[in-house]
Design a protein around this motif. Structure first.
Motif, short mmCIF file in Angstrom:
data_model
loop_
_atom_site.label_atom_id
_atom_site.label_comp_id
_atom_site.label_asym_id
_atom_site.label_seq_id
_atom_site.Cartn_x
_atom_site.Cartn_y
_atom_site.Cartn_z
N SER A 104 -50.98 78.35 98.43
CA SER A 104 -52.12 78.45 97.62
C SER A 104 -52.99 77.13 97.46
O SER A 104 -52.47 76.20 98.32
N ARG A 105 -54.33 77.22 97.04
CA ARG A 105 -54.82 75.82 96.76
C ARG A 105 -53.91 74.78 96.50
O ARG A 105 -54.27 73.63 97.01
N TYR A 106 -53.23 75.21 95.35
CA TYR A 106 -52.58 73.96 94.70
C TYR A 106 -51.46 73.45 95.81
O TYR A 106 -51.32 72.14 95.97
N ILE A 107 -51.00 74.17 96.61
CA ILE A 107 -50.11 73.71 97.43
C ILE A 107 -50.61 72.81 98.44
O ILE A 107 -50.27 71.68 99.07
N VAL A 108 -52.05 73.07 99.17
CA VAL A 108 -52.67 72.52 100.08
C VAL A 108 -53.21 71.28 99.50
O VAL A 108 -52.91 69.91 100.29
N GLU A 109 -53.72 71.15 98.53
CA GLU A 109 -54.03 70.15 97.46
C GLU A 109 -52.99 68.86 97.31
O GLU A 109 -53.19 67.79 97.62
N LYS A 110 -51.92 69.45 96.89
CA LYS A 110 -50.82 68.43 96.79
C LYS A 110 -50.18 67.86 98.09
O LYS A 110 -50.04 66.67 97.90
N GLU A 111 -50.29 68.65 99.16
CA GLU A 111 -49.98 67.99 100.27
C GLU A 111 -51.09 66.81 100.98
O GLU A 111 -50.45 65.83 101.40
#
Length: 416
Positions: free
Chosen positions: A298-305
């Motif tokens: 999700s967007r959250y995963i991409v942004e977190k990385e």
């Protein structure tokens, strides 16, 4: 001579029919006794008028918005957009003036609500979206004769004189630095894919293995991953892409084929190792890009990385400064997932691709969106390109070379 009947009543084969539309309320009555029908018809019209007058005098903005949205708007938008739209209204105009009766709402009320929202730190984009929806809602109230004027039409919006935050693409050097940093990460292939295709984060998350055609060397974008919360429960579903143009085919570019094959092998190996612990959801199909446990990206995963890489570089810098070494590692500036999409378009223009080709690759709904990026790239290249112009007369040396006339800058030229 035929008997003259009251307005709205007509004779039909020995019986009478009465029809009327009062403030949106349809009235249809039948009867053989004309006098009784007229009395019933008059009473029905009065009830319709009083019913509408009651609604005009009593209905609040929140009540009217809910009625308008569920009746008019909800069936025209994606299911996944309904709750975000309603929540946006609830925390903006619904919160500030939602309890007021719609007949009492004046332009000054809308203006004061906007002013308070700005003071409370609500974003321009949230206010703009809410005001647009309020205008639609009040337009419908106006057409339904619930109000005499739309109070949204003459307000001064706070974002008129504010410049939108500029989307600055990563330079090639910054892109290289970032990709080098994720070389040993589980998400290496995911980030390479983003930089080589410019897909939206939702499109990345919704990509399935049948969408990858290795024989034709294309990636088909057919759906998007939507993540939202409903009644406190997280929902991840696949939906149609953002616009009609978003459904597209992206040819393999650069090392994308090797990257995708590496991802397929790595994912299959990990899925076998995890067995029952693999968190892949059957209803989402075989997703190309997942977390190391099989959950959707999700967007959250991409942004977190992305944040993880940036923080790692910051720690490296602090460590170097602590031991007072001369060398200093380069810091990767903070950016969000959409910046990668903008960066892909910028690389395309730097390679001199035609704007219409870039529009198709990006899935933009309009060429003007693509041209905004193109114009930005041109501005960065202007100094370099102007130097190519040379002299007006290439057969003579510059007769003004000894006059020490300062060169006009690009900034000055832009005001001509």
């Amino acid at each position: 001579m035929a008997k003259k009947l009251p307005r709205g009543i007509r004779e039909n084969k020995g019986t009478y029919e009465a029809r009327a539309m009062i403030n949106g309320i349809k009235i249809t009555l039948y009867g053989s006794d004309l006098k009784a029908l007229i009395e019933e018809f008059t009473e029905a019209k009065e009830k319709a008028k009083s019913s509408q007058d009651y609604r005009k005098n009593r209905i609040t903005l929140n009540e009217w918005f809910e009625e308008w949205f569920s009746t008019v708007k909800a069936h025209r938008v994606k299911e996944t957009s309904i709750n975000p739209m309603k929540n946006n209204f609830k925390r903006t105009f619904g919160f500030y003036i939602g309890s007021k009766k719609i007949r009492d709402i004046k332009p000054m009320d809308v203006q004061q609500a906007l002013n308070t929202m700005e003071k409370d730190g609500i974003s321009n984009s949230a206010m703009r979206e809410a005001l647009g929806r309020l205008r639609e809602c009040m337009d419908f109230a106006l057409g339904s004769q619930m109000i005499s004027v739309n109070p949204c039409l003459i307000v001064e919006v706070p974002w008129t004189y504010k410049k939108a935050k500029e989307e600055i693409a990563l330079t090639q050097e910054e892109q290289n630095e970032f990709l080098n940093e994720v070389e040993d990460s589980w998400y290496k292939e995911m980030f390479y894919f983003m930089f080589l295709t410019g897909v939206r984060v939702g499109e990345l998350g919704g990509l399935q293995w049948p969408d990858i055609n290795f024989a034709r060397k294309i990636t088909e974008i057919n759906r998007s991953l939507s993540c939202s919360y409903y009644n406190g429960e997280k929902r991840e579903i696949l939906v149609t892409p953002k616009t009609v143009n978003s459904t597209r085919q992206i040819p393999f570019m650069g090392e994308i084929e090797e990257i995708l094959k590496s991802q397929r092998e790595k994912q299959a190996r990990l899925k076998k190792e995890l067995g029952n612990r693999w968190r892949g959801k059957e209803e989402l199909g075989g997703l190309v890009f997942t977390t190391s446990m099989g959950s959707p990206c999700s967007r959250y995963i991409v942004e977190k990385e992305i944040k993880k890489v940036i923080k790692k570089r910051m720690r490296e810098k602090e460590a170097v400064l602590a031991v007072q070494e001369h060398r200093e590692p380069k810091i990767i500036r903070d950016f969000h997932p959409h910046t990668i999409r903008h960066t892909f378009a910028t690389r395309c223009f730097e390679k001199k691709m035609e704007p219409k080709v870039v529009q198709k690759l990006m899935g933009h709904s309009s060429i003007s969106i693509t041209m905004n990026i193109y114009t930005h790239v041109l501005e960065n290249k202007m100094n370099e390109e102007i130097q190519k112009f040379g002299s007006a007369n290439t057969e003579q040396t510059n007769p003004y070379a000894d006059l020490n006339i300062p060169k006009r800058t690009i900034t000055a030229m832009s005001h001509c």
